[in-house]
Design an enzyme around this catalytic site. Structure first.
Site: not given
Ligand code: NAP
Length: 253
Positions: A159, A146
């Protein structure tokens, strides 16, 4: 059909980015294992669509957040693909975030934290470890990270940290598999319109504001990420390894 005769395993592939990667690899001729956790109908519908278009795929249920799940997933793949070495492409895509800012520095619960570590960080490590003898020389490993893995994102702190860890795993893996002609890279998506972002997309103005931060002036679609994965699976990408490839429309974060 540049992946004709090749096999692939994509984790977390019942929907979203994983499903688009499956479609792209199958379209290129690969025989694809479609892993899912709970969305059986979606995974089977995806397989049926690929088969009706002349492609080859099968669905494999497994929670990759547990070692038992990983082992049963790979046993199911071996049953179809045959004895090792039997795998050309591994895509570690399965990932979990939190709803809204539940994974933030200030709010993240221990339960969500542990779940994100298990699926986003532990799973790619052990799937890769168990796939080392299964991967054929010249193969490909693609981890889906990500943009959050390189940015300060307090609402997604837990995350983002797992995705940072995945960057590190990608580089270590590249060193281990390199002598066999296997590459390992990480594709880092920006903001992609999937269920993953549902709670954000429901916030008025979020999609427009995020789109404005990209030179392309739009959110990503799952096919954008599948295209980047396909690029790394081509023969021409044989000298590209240990890299972080951002597929984000140039999102400035
Ligand atoms: P998504 O639409 O929420 O889909 C997640 C997929 O992962 C589903 O197929 C789900 O399967 C599967 N999954 C979740 N937990 C699993 C587990 N324990 N075992 C096996 N499969 C599991 O998410 P997405 O947007 O496609 O995201 C895919 C990847 O891209 C993730 O790694 C995510 O972190 C990354 N990413 C996404 C974005 C974005 O903007 N969407 C941005 C950056 C990075 P079931 O449906 O069966 O539960």
């Amino acid at each position: 059909m540049e992946l004709s005769g090749k096999t692939a395993l994509v984790t977390g592939a019942s929907r979203g980015i994983g499903a688009a990667i499956v479609r792209r690899l199958a379209e290129a001729g690969a025989h694809v294992a479609v892993n899912y956790a709970g969305s059986r109908d979606a995974a089977e519908a995806l397989v049926a669509k690929i088969e009706s278009a002349g492609g080859k795929a099968f669905a494999v249920q497994a929670d990759v957040g547990t070692l038992g799940g990983i082992r049963s997933m790979l046993d199911a793949c071996d049953a179809v693909f045959g004895g090792a070495p039997n795998l050309d492409i591994l895509v570690n895509n399965a990932g979990v975030g939190g709803e809204g800012d539940t994974g933030s520095l200030t709010k993240c619960s221990e339960e969500l934290f542990d779940r994100m570590i298990a699926v986003n960080q532990k799973a790619p490590h052990f799937i890769t470890q168990y796939c080392l003898p299964r991967l054929r020389d010249g193969g490909r490993i693609v981890n889906i990270g990500s943009l959050g893995g390189r940015s300060a994102l307090p609402p997604f702190a837990a995350y983002a940290a797992t995705k940072r860890a995945l960057q590190s795993l990608t580089m270590s893996t590249a060193v281990v598999v390199g002598p066999r002609g296997i590459t390992c890279n990480l594709v880092a998506p920006g903001a992609v319109d999937t269920e993953f972002n549902k709670t954000l997309a429901e916030k008025p103005g979020w999609a427009e504001a995020t789109s404005k931060l990209t030179p392309m002036k739009r959110l990503g679609v799952p096919q954008d990420i599948a295209g980047a994965v396909m690029m790394l699976c081509r023969d021409e990408a044989q000298w590209v390894t240990g890299q972080i490839v951002e597929a984000s429309g140039g999102l400035f974060l």
